[in-house]
Write a protein that holds these residues in place. Structure first.
Motif, PDB file in Angstrom:
ATOM      1  N   THR A 147       1.202  23.490  -9.629  1.00 28.28           N
ATOM      2  CA  THR A 147       1.419  21.865  -9.585  1.00 28.28           C
ATOM      3  C   THR A 147       1.477  21.293 -10.717  1.00 28.28           C
ATOM      4  N   ILE A 148       2.453  20.442 -10.949  1.00 26.39           N
ATOM      5  CA  ILE A 148       2.586  19.491 -12.162  1.00 26.39           C
ATOM      6  C   ILE A 148       2.541  18.055 -11.709  1.00 26.39           C
ATOM      7  N   SER A 149       1.414  17.329 -12.572  1.00 29.52           N
ATOM      8  CA  SER A 149       1.218  15.802 -12.255  1.00 29.52           C
ATOM      9  C   SER A 149       1.433  15.377 -13.492  1.00 29.52           C
ATOM     10  N   PHE A 150       2.648  14.773 -13.544  1.00 34.72           N
ATOM     11  CA  PHE A 150       2.806  14.185 -15.108  1.00 34.72           C
ATOM     12  C   PHE A 150       3.607  12.620 -15.040  1.00 34.72           C
ATOM     13  N   ASP A 151       2.780  11.773 -15.942  1.00 34.89           N
ATOM     14  CA  ASP A 151       3.397  10.595 -16.095  1.00 34.89           C
ATOM     15  C   ASP A 151       3.283  10.149 -17.263  1.00 34.89           C
ATOM     16  N   PRO A 152       4.316  10.100 -17.988  1.00 37.97           N
ATOM     17  CA  PRO A 152       4.070   9.570 -19.705  1.00 37.97           C
ATOM     18  C   PRO A 152       3.439   8.253 -19.965  1.00 37.97           C
ATOM     19  N   ALA A 153       3.329   7.418 -18.867  1.00 37.35           N
ATOM     20  CA  ALA A 153       2.909   6.251 -18.964  1.00 37.35           C
ATOM     21  C   ALA A 153       1.276   6.226 -18.496  1.00 37.35           C
ATOM     22  N   ASN A 154       0.845   7.325 -17.900  1.00 35.91           N
ATOM     23  CA  ASN A 154      -0.514   7.719 -17.358  1.00 35.91           C
ATOM     24  C   ASN A 154      -0.756   9.160 -17.737  1.00 35.91           C
ATOM     25  N   LEU A 155      -1.082   9.480 -19.027  1.00 40.79           N
ATOM     26  CA  LEU A 155      -1.546  10.729 -19.197  1.00 40.79           C
ATOM     27  C   LEU A 155      -2.858  11.099 -18.797  1.00 40.79           C
ATOM     28  N   PRO A 173      12.593  23.062 -15.976  1.00 40.98           N
ATOM     29  CA  PRO A 173      13.305  21.733 -15.496  1.00 40.98           C
ATOM     30  C   PRO A 173      12.478  21.546 -14.216  1.00 40.98           C
ATOM     31  N   VAL A 174      12.302  20.271 -13.631  1.00 43.20           N
ATOM     32  CA  VAL A 174      11.649  20.009 -12.484  1.00 43.20           C
ATOM     33  C   VAL A 174      12.203  18.864 -11.691  1.00 43.20           C
ATOM     34  N   THR A 175      11.864  18.767 -10.704  1.00 48.67           N
ATOM     35  CA  THR A 175      12.521  17.638  -9.635  1.00 48.67           C
ATOM     36  C   THR A 175      11.295  16.928  -8.812  1.00 48.67           C
ATOM     37  N   LYS A 176      11.786  15.655  -8.599  1.00 46.44           N
ATOM     38  CA  LYS A 176      10.613  15.044  -8.092  1.00 46.44           C
ATOM     39  C   LYS A 176      10.706  15.474  -6.337  1.00 46.44           C
ATOM     40  N   ALA A 211       0.933  -1.179  -0.181  1.00 47.12           N
ATOM     41  CA  ALA A 211      -0.036  -0.256  -0.072  1.00 47.12           C
ATOM     42  C   ALA A 211       0.767   1.230   0.031  1.00 47.12           C
ATOM     43  N   VAL A 212       2.008   1.227   0.671  1.00 45.50           N
ATOM     44  CA  VAL A 212       2.767   2.411   0.872  1.00 45.50           C
ATOM     45  C   VAL A 212       3.598   2.597  -0.337  1.00 45.50           C
ATOM     46  N   SER A 213       4.130   1.551  -0.906  1.00 43.28           N
ATOM     47  CA  SER A 213       4.593   1.744  -2.377  1.00 43.28           C
ATOM     48  C   SER A 213       3.923   2.110  -3.334  1.00 43.28           C
ATOM     49  N   ALA A 214       2.484   1.531  -3.396  1.00 44.64           N
ATOM     50  CA  ALA A 214       1.510   2.207  -4.398  1.00 44.64           C
ATOM     51  C   ALA A 214       1.293   3.651  -4.231  1.00 44.64           C
ATOM     52  N   PHE A 215       1.333   4.100  -3.035  1.00 43.24           N
ATOM     53  CA  PHE A 215       0.913   5.510  -2.906  1.00 43.24           C
ATOM     54  C   PHE A 215       2.305   6.342  -3.219  1.00 43.24           C
ATOM     55  N   THR A 216       3.418   5.717  -3.006  1.00 42.61           N
ATOM     56  CA  THR A 216       4.700   6.447  -3.441  1.00 42.61           C
ATOM     57  C   THR A 216       4.646   6.571  -4.989  1.00 42.61           C
ATOM     58  N   ALA A 217       4.287   5.541  -5.665  1.00 44.00           N
ATOM     59  CA  ALA A 217       4.209   5.486  -7.231  1.00 44.00           C
ATOM     60  C   ALA A 217       3.162   6.586  -7.508  1.00 44.00           C
ATOM     61  N   ILE A 218       2.064   6.830  -6.968  1.00 43.91           N
ATOM     62  CA  ILE A 218       1.198   8.040  -7.371  1.00 43.91           C
ATOM     63  C   ILE A 218       1.745   9.277  -7.188  1.00 43.91           C
ATOM     64  N   LYS A 219       2.413   9.443  -5.787  1.00 39.72           N
ATOM     65  CA  LYS A 219       2.784  10.608  -5.496  1.00 39.72           C
ATOM     66  C   LYS A 219       3.958  11.207  -6.542  1.00 39.72           C
ATOM     67  N   SER A 220       4.818  10.062  -7.092  1.00 42.10           N
ATOM     68  CA  SER A 220       6.092  10.330  -7.896  1.00 42.10           C
ATOM     69  C   SER A 220       5.550  10.975  -9.077  1.00 42.10           C
ATOM     70  N   GLN A 221       4.254  11.204  -9.504  1.00 40.73           N
ATOM     71  CA  GLN A 221       3.975  11.648 -10.705  1.00 40.73           C
ATOM     72  C   GLN A 221       4.050  13.328 -10.354  1.00 40.73           C
ATOM     73  N   ASP A 222       4.104  13.623  -9.227  1.00 41.17           N
ATOM     74  CA  ASP A 222       4.184  15.081  -8.958  1.00 41.17           C
ATOM     75  C   ASP A 222       5.577  15.643  -8.999  1.00 41.17           C
ATOM     76  N   TRP A 223       5.658  16.751  -9.647  1.00 45.14           N
ATOM     77  CA  TRP A 223       6.876  17.294 -10.113  1.00 45.14           C
ATOM     78  C   TRP A 223       7.005  18.930  -9.300  1.00 45.14           C
ATOM     79  N   LYS A 224       8.256  19.211  -8.742  1.00 42.54           N
ATOM     80  CA  LYS A 224       8.521  20.379  -8.274  1.00 42.54           C
ATOM     81  C   LYS A 224       9.070  21.248  -9.489  1.00 42.54           C
TER      82      LYS A 224
END
Lengths: 130, 174
Positions: free
Chosen positions: B52-60, B171-174, B15-28
């Motif tokens: 706010t930038i939420s971007f995941d090329p695999a989940n547009l 340019p963005v960072t995670k 559950a925690v890793s899935a949450f991390t995966a979702i959060k990783s789409q957010d960019w600073k």
């Protein structure tokens, strides 16, 4: 006569450069905005020499051609050109990495007049002989 | 009861890793971004980019841009033009302090991606499409804006150009 006029122009360039250096330092101290990319030692000396030596040639030509009237015309011409040139620093667009471009005219506009002020200040020391 | 500890721990970890995966789409947004505009004369840049930038090329479908820039940060390199640009004759920075872009959908294109959304400028909302690329944690896009579409100094269509090319490099960072 040209030697006298040339020395006059050269010393006026030195005087204008010194005035510009001092003003540049005072302005930086007052505003802490760095315009050294545009106005620095090289550009100050270059600008002062260019204006004063150009003035030397124009003055020499006018006095040679029109005698006393030439001196009067030169005085008006130098003042009017200096005054008209204030539009240059007001209208110029600086590189975007320079902050506070609105403060640039405050630095550059007075400097436009330094060559003319230096020239007219030194004029009594270099009388033109017929 | 002891038998349940390990399955529970595994489930919690998942559950925690899935949450991390979702959060990783957010960019600073990094500080060294640039938003430049070029209309011949004037040209310049804006600062004050936030959002706010939420971007995941695999989940547009889950990707979204919601960004704004500060109108008062406009810099043409000329103090007089900056003052004019912020005045009520042009952007009216006091009344409309922000330019906003909110995406409604992001699609894949031949050259990269396209963000479809609404550009809110000078109190006018218009649909726009911003083509962009995303490489090495850097968004790059370019599009054209006609100031007349946003009622910006419509009284003087020949003053300072009407069409502006906007280049975005973020340019963005995670």
């Amino acid at each position: 006569m040209f030697k006298t006029t040339f020395v006059h122009g050269l010393i006026a360039a030195v005087l204008a450069s010194v005035a510009a250096f001092i003003y540049n330092h005072i302005y930086f101290f007052a505003t802490e905005v760095d315009f050294s990319k545009i106005i620095n030692t090289g550009s100050i000396i270059g600008f002062s020499v260019l204006i004063c030596i150009t003035a030397t040639f124009i003055y020499y030509a006018l006095v040679k051609w029109l005698r006393k009237k030439g001196e009067i015309i030169f005085g008006f011409l130098f003042s009017v050109v200096s005054f008209a040139s204030v539009m240059i620093p007001i209208s110029v667009s600086l590189p975007l990495d320079i902050k506070n471009p609105e403060l640039f005219p405050g630095l550059a506009v007075p400097m436009i007049f330094f060559p003319a002020i230096a020239w007219f200040t030194l004029k009594p020391l270099f009388p033109v002989k017929d | 009861m002891k038998k349940l500890i390990y399955p529970f721990a595994a489930f919690a970890l998942l559950a925690v890793s899935a949450f991390t995966a979702i959060k990783s789409q957010d960019w600073k947004i990094s500080d060294n971004y640039s938003i430049k505009f070029d209309g011949g004369d004037p040209s310049g840049e804006f600062k004050g980019l936030k959002g706010t930038i939420s971007f995941d090329p695999a989940n547009l479908a889950a990707s979204k841009f919601d960004a704004s820039i500060d109108v008062a940060s406009i810099n043409t390199g000329n103090g007089m033009k900056n003052t004019h640009a912020k005045s009520d004759k042009w952007f009216d920075a006091e009344k409309y302090p922000l330019i906003k872009f909110t995406s409604s959908s992001i699609t894949k294109t031949a050259g990269g991606y396209a963000a479809n959304g609404t550009l809110d400028m000078h109190g006018v909302q218009k649909p726009v499409t911003i083509p962009f690329t995303f490489d090495n944690s850097e968004f790059k896009g370019s599009f054209e804006v006609n100031r007349m579409d946003f009622n910006i100094n419509t009284a003087e269509p020949n003053h300072g150009g009407t069409k502006f090319k906007v280049d975005i490099d973020v340019p963005v960072t995670k």
